[in-house]
Design an enzyme around this catalytic site. Structure first.
Site, PDB file in Angstrom:
ATOM      1  N   LYS A 170      22.945  10.950  45.192  1.00 51.18           N
ATOM      2  CA  LYS A 170      21.745  10.296  44.648  1.00 51.18           C
ATOM      3  C   LYS A 170      21.956   8.789  44.461  1.00 51.18           C
ATOM      4  O   LYS A 170      21.886   8.258  43.350  1.00 51.18           O
ATOM      5  CB  LYS A 170      21.321  10.953  43.329  1.00 51.18           C
ATOM      6  CG  LYS A 170      20.929  12.414  43.492  1.00 51.18           C
ATOM      7  CD  LYS A 170      20.301  12.986  42.240  1.00 51.18           C
ATOM      8  CE  LYS A 170      19.862  14.427  42.405  1.00 51.18           C
ATOM      9  NZ  LYS A 170      20.962  15.402  42.449  1.00 51.18           N
ATOM     10  N   ARG A 222      16.206  31.597  43.229  1.00 48.23           N
ATOM     11  CA  ARG A 222      16.783  32.750  42.536  1.00 48.23           C
ATOM     12  C   ARG A 222      16.337  34.035  43.226  1.00 48.23           C
ATOM     13  O   ARG A 222      15.141  34.329  43.268  1.00 48.23           O
ATOM     14  CB  ARG A 222      16.333  32.793  41.060  1.00 48.23           C
ATOM     15  CG  ARG A 222      16.925  31.668  40.198  1.00 48.23           C
ATOM     16  CD  ARG A 222      18.430  31.855  40.043  1.00 48.23           C
ATOM     17  NE  ARG A 222      19.073  30.817  39.248  1.00 48.23           N
ATOM     18  CZ  ARG A 222      19.591  29.676  39.720  1.00 48.23           C
ATOM     19  NH1 ARG A 222      19.527  29.404  41.015  1.00 48.23           N
ATOM     20  NH2 ARG A 222      20.196  28.827  38.922  1.00 48.23           N
TER      21      ARG A 222
END
Ligand code: C5P
Length: 233
Positions: A65, A179
């Site tokens: 980042k 998930r």
């Protein structure tokens, strides 16, 4: 995007040491071809580990980042390009994205823009001095990334459908917060199953704890790859 299902799964090596990361890569074997290295491991020897992974035929996503003045970003990107990494994240500010795209030219490195960190809501943005809320700022930065021909964006799977409308088919959408059905949410607020994320337009799925903290990480990775494969049909 015509990618092999296995190459669309990126396992986040959010681990404290190179030794623990090596052990995980060994356990995952041929089930995983793509790894993400973030702050924790990068600053604990993970940058040299990147080269070993690449030498072993794996792809690496360096989640660093970056954000600085253009010249500094460019020099950093030139160094990252030499490692042979596949993806590098930068914050999606126009100057930063432009510097990164210019600097990586001629290498195989792809630049991914991070629009607005998912831990920020509207009030966090206002507190930080922004006039726009999350949705407007994400949209603005996605359009800027598209205009600067950035290679891709990191986004939640929920954002993928809308972002695809803004950026078109050319940019890769890379989505964390994945998930498998029935697994723990951990600290993720906006989650999606692998199958739904692919159907929403994600090109790559970033998965950490559901694999690295599983009793059988290899079986967990295999199940996610199977779900990606299934979702493509
Ligand atoms: O363990 P888990 O699957 O939640 O890991 C997701 C990975 O994706 C972590 O490395 C996290 O830093 C990263 N990530 C995220 N949300 C973002 C950007 C990156 O969860 N918006």
């Amino acid at each position: 995007m015509n990618l092999d299902a296995r190459d669309r799964l990126i396992v986040a090596l959010d681990l404290p040491t190179v030794a623990s990361a090596e052990a995980m890569v060994e356990r995952l074997g041929d089930s995983v071809s793509f790894y993400k290295i973030g702050y924790q491991l990068a600053f604990a020897g993970g940058l040299s580990f990147t080269s070993s992974l690449i030498a072993a035929g794996k792809q690496v996503f360096l989640d660093l980042k970056l954000h600085d003045i253009g010249n500094t970003v460019a020099k950093g990107v030139e160094s990252v390009a030499q490692t042979g990494a596949t993806f590098l994240t930068v914050h999606a500010y126009p100057q930063t994205m432009k510097a990164a795209m210019d600097a990586k030219r001629g290498s195989k490195l792809k630049i991914l823009g991070v629009t607005v960190l998912t831990s920020y809501d509207d009030s966090d943005l206002f507190t930080a001095g922004y006039k726009l809320g999350v949705s407007a700022l994400v949209g603005q930065r996605a359009a800027q990334a598209r205009d600067l021909k950035v290679d891709g964006l990191v986004c939640s799977a929920e954002e993928a459908v809308n972002l695809r409308k803004i950026v078109g088919p050319g940019l890769s959408l890379v989505t964390p917060g994945i998930r498998p059905a029935g697994s723990a949410k951990d600290d993720q607020k906006r989650i999606m199953t692998p199958e739904k994320a692919i159907q929403s337009g994600a090109d790559y799925l970033v998965v950490g704890r559901p694999i690295v903290e599983a009793a059988d990480p290899k079986a967990s990775a295999d199940a996610i790859v199977a779900e990606i494969q299934q979702a493509k049909k």
